[in-house]
Structure formats: C-alpha cells, structure tokens
Enzyme design. Structure first.
Site, PDB file in Angstrom:
ATOM      1  N   LYS A 124      33.666  -4.738  19.392  1.00 37.98           N
ATOM      2  CA  LYS A 124      32.178  -4.993  19.418  1.00 37.98           C
ATOM      3  C   LYS A 124      31.882  -6.162  20.040  1.00 37.98           C
ATOM      4  CE  LYS A 124      28.034  -4.852  16.430  1.00 37.98           C
ATOM      5  NZ  LYS A 124      27.441  -4.392  15.221  1.00 37.98           N
ATOM      6  N   ASP A 226      20.835  -2.407   4.683  1.00 35.23           N
ATOM      7  CA  ASP A 226      20.347  -1.420   5.479  1.00 35.23           C
ATOM      8  C   ASP A 226      21.295  -0.183   5.602  1.00 35.23           C
ATOM      9  OD1 ASP A 226      18.892  -0.640   7.860  1.00 35.23           O
ATOM     10  OD2 ASP A 226      20.165  -1.300   9.331  1.00 35.23           O
ATOM     11  N   PRO A 229      21.969   6.990   7.060  1.00 37.21           N
ATOM     12  CA  PRO A 229      22.717   7.910   7.806  1.00 37.21           C
ATOM     13  C   PRO A 229      23.401   7.405   9.126  1.00 37.21           C
ATOM     14  CG  PRO A 229      20.970   9.086   6.991  1.00 37.21           C
ATOM     15  CD  PRO A 229      20.531   7.816   6.813  1.00 37.21           C
ATOM     16  N   ASN A 231      24.246   4.429   9.979  1.00 38.02           N
ATOM     17  CA  ASN A 231      25.289   3.307   9.617  1.00 38.02           C
ATOM     18  C   ASN A 231      26.397   3.840   8.867  1.00 38.02           C
ATOM     19  OD1 ASN A 231      23.797   1.443  10.832  1.00 38.02           O
ATOM     20  ND2 ASN A 231      22.822   0.449   9.463  1.00 38.02           N
TER      21      ASN A 231
END
Length: 375
Positions: A124, A226, A229, A231
């Site tokens: 990332k 948070d 779905p 995540n």
C-alpha cells in the site's frame, strides 16, 4: 440530535472543500484532518527504516536493470500481469510491483513479488496528494495499529518503511479473494458465482469472524470506527480479514513512545461511512465512542445482510446523515428471521447504553440462532 444546519456546519470540517453535497456518495469513507492535527505524537518519520530504491536514471547515468525498474516504466491496465503506469517511480529493490489491485481514500494497493521470500505480497502506497503531515500520520497510525493486532481475522503487516523521497510503503499479506461487499452486491459473472455460495447462515458466520477481530481489538483498547462490508476481505478458503484500521482510536491514554492510535479525545470532526454510522460518529461525540460503536457497525452490516441495503439511506448525503443521527428503530418484514431482527434492533439502538455492551454478547445471540438452525 443536532439540527440540520448544525450538522452541516460540523461536516464542513470533514468533507472536501467546495464539494457538492448532492453528489457525495454516502457509502464512502470520510476522514478529517482535524484529528491528526490535534494529536500527532508519532514523532519524526525518520525513525522508519529508509529503503534504497530502484528508479529512473538521473544525470545521464544508466538505470539499474531489474524487474521492478522495467515494470515501473511500462504502462499496462490493472490485472494485465504487468505493473501499471501508476507504479511509483522508485520502488524498493526487493519488491517487484506486478499490478494495481485496489485503491481507496488513503492510497493505492499493488500486488508485488517479495524476492527475499519468493512470495507475493500486497503493498500500500499513499496517494501523491496525501503526503502532508496529517495524511501520513493517519497512514502510519493505521499501519502501527494493524501491526500490533496479531489475530487470525486481521490482515498481517510485514513491513513499514519509507523511500528516500519520503514515500511510504506498507507491505501486507496478499489476500486472494474478494471484499464482502462484492459477495453482497456482485457486479460481474465471477462475483455472482462466488456470491451464490453464500446463504444467510454463511454470511452470519462471516459476521462472527469480523466480531472476533473487533473483540480482540477492544481487548487492546482500540475501536475501529469504520467496519463495513467494503473493509472486510473474504479469502478463497473462507478466511475473514478486517482491513483498514487507519481510523481506529484508542480508549486509554498511553505514553508518546507507546502511542499507535490517536486517542478518542482527538476527535474534532465526523469520520467514517455515513450509510453505517452510529449517532456518536455522525456528531463527533468523542466521549461516547467505545466498543459499542463497533457493535452498532456490526448491526449495520447484519441489517444489510438481511435487507440488501445499509441502515441509513436517502437521496442526498444530508438525508443519510440525518437518518444516521436519528437512528430510528428499524422495521423488518416477515422474510427476516425474528431473532436476527431483534439483534439488529438492539445493536442499532441510538443510545450506546441500549446496545450490546460488548461484541461477545452480540455474537452469543448469533451463535444461538445458528445452533437452532443446525440439522
């Protein structure tokens, strides 16, 4: 509950400057820079190991010959097996970037080959426009939180380092699978085929796995804020992994050297996903944030599983925010099993004290329902 005008003023701290309220998607994650300005205690990023990166030749020198260099210089669409043009200009020599596999609010995720261990990993990298102190603090916080949470339902982190130009690289486990969102709302033939293998019971089992991750995080004094779905990754062999911990907050104060997540008192503006948010997140009431906040989000996912849509809907973002702030008790048709409807109603209670106090209590109800359906 705040009036609409007050809510609008509060959310101007979070939404992009000049954004059109009528077109902003309520299912997206919104972040506020105010939180990181309030409590940036991670110290100088020079504490991170600096990687010697392979990149384009400069001053007429010949560029090193390597798979990562040639991959970075070629342009190819995601999924083609070659690195797309969005691959960073300089990359660590032990990582061969293969393709872009996803992008979100914080950064771009690439599939890469890790030469030292002959394996594929996910890397990332923050977006180019998210490299100020606030964005980097949030990125580092998410990496540190994920790194400390060693649990089967949380994606493992292998490395966090920076390039000489300041660019950060977060190396993680590569999850072969799909997001839970794609199993609930498939768009392609392959996704529809995968979604067909998941009945209500299997979705409830996925929710139990998510609850395991959250329960473990709560035991470490952390709240995700948070969970949705989008995540949650579901692997090809049934793995359930909770992702994206960059909005996590700590319940207790710690020393500066031990800080990984921002304390909940740093909350100055709303953050999260409006379609799923509990009232305390919508109105940035930091004193009310706790494990029960994630309990609400689990209830929101269960609501989506049994009804096909998240609990807060509307024609505009403001309508969704008002619905979330109100959090009126949901109603369900006869097609929803009464025990699951009861779990949703309690988990989605507007007042935190009316919800399940802990994730484990919600899980016990779901396991009871599953046991009753066993042949």
């Amino acid at each position: 509950m705040l009036a609409e005008a007050e809510l609008r003023r509060l959310w101007t701290r979070t939404l992009p400057e000049g954004a059109c309220w009528d077109t902003l998607p309520p299912g997206a994650t919104y972040r506020a820079a105010d939180e990181t300005r309030a409590q940036f205690r991670f110290g100088d990023l020079t504490r991170l190991p600096t990687l010697t990166c392979v990149g384009p030749a400069r001053d007429g020198a010949s560029a090193p010959t390597s798979a990562s260099t040639s991959a970075a210089s070629s342009a190819a669409p995601p999924g083609s097996g070659s690195a797309p043009s969005s691959v960073p200009a300089s990359v660590p020599p032990h990582l061969e970037f293969v393709e872009e596999i996803g992008r979100g609010g914080m950064g771009v995720v690439y599939r890469a080959r890790q030469a030292s261990l002959f394996r594929e990993v996910a890397v990332k990298v923050p977006h180019a426009d998210r490299r100020g102190a606030d964005a980097l603090a949030r990125f580092v916080s998410g990496a540190l939180v994920t790194g400390m949470l060693d649990h089967p339902n949380i994606c493992p982190v292998h490395e966090l380092a920076r390039a000489p130009d300041g660019r950060l690289f977060l190396v993680m486990k590569l999850v072969e699978g799909t997001s839970w969102k794609r199993l609930l709302h498939p768009e392609t033939a392959a996704e529809r085929a995968a979604a067909g293998e998941y009945d209500l019971e299997r979705h409830v089992e996925l929710l139990l796995g998510v609850g395991n991750a959250l329960g473990y995080a709560h035991s470490k004094g952390l709240v995700h804020r948070d969970v949705k779905p989008d995540n949650v990754m579901v692997g090809r062999f049934g793995e359930v992994l909770v992702m994206d911990w960059d909005l996590a907050v700590a319940m207790e104060e710690t020393s500066a050297t031990e800080t990984r997540a921002f304390h909940r008192s740093s909350v100055r503006a709303p953050v999260g996903t409006p379609s799923y948010m509990p009232p305390e997140l919508v109105e940035a009431r930091w004193q009310e944030i706790g494990p029960w906040t994630d309990v609400y989000l689990l209830g929101a996912i269960l609501h989506e599983v049994v009804t096909g849509s998240p609990p807060h809907t509307g024609r505009t973002l403001m309508e969704v925010l008002l619905a979330a702030a109100r959090s009126a008790p949901p109603t369900y048709g006869a097609e929803v099993p009464p025990p699951l409807a009861a779990v949703c109603r309690r988990a989605l209670a507007a007042r935190p004290e009316d919800r399940y106090p802990r994730v484990e209590a919600l899980q016990a109800e779901l396991r009871r329902w599953l046991a009753g359906r066993a042949p």
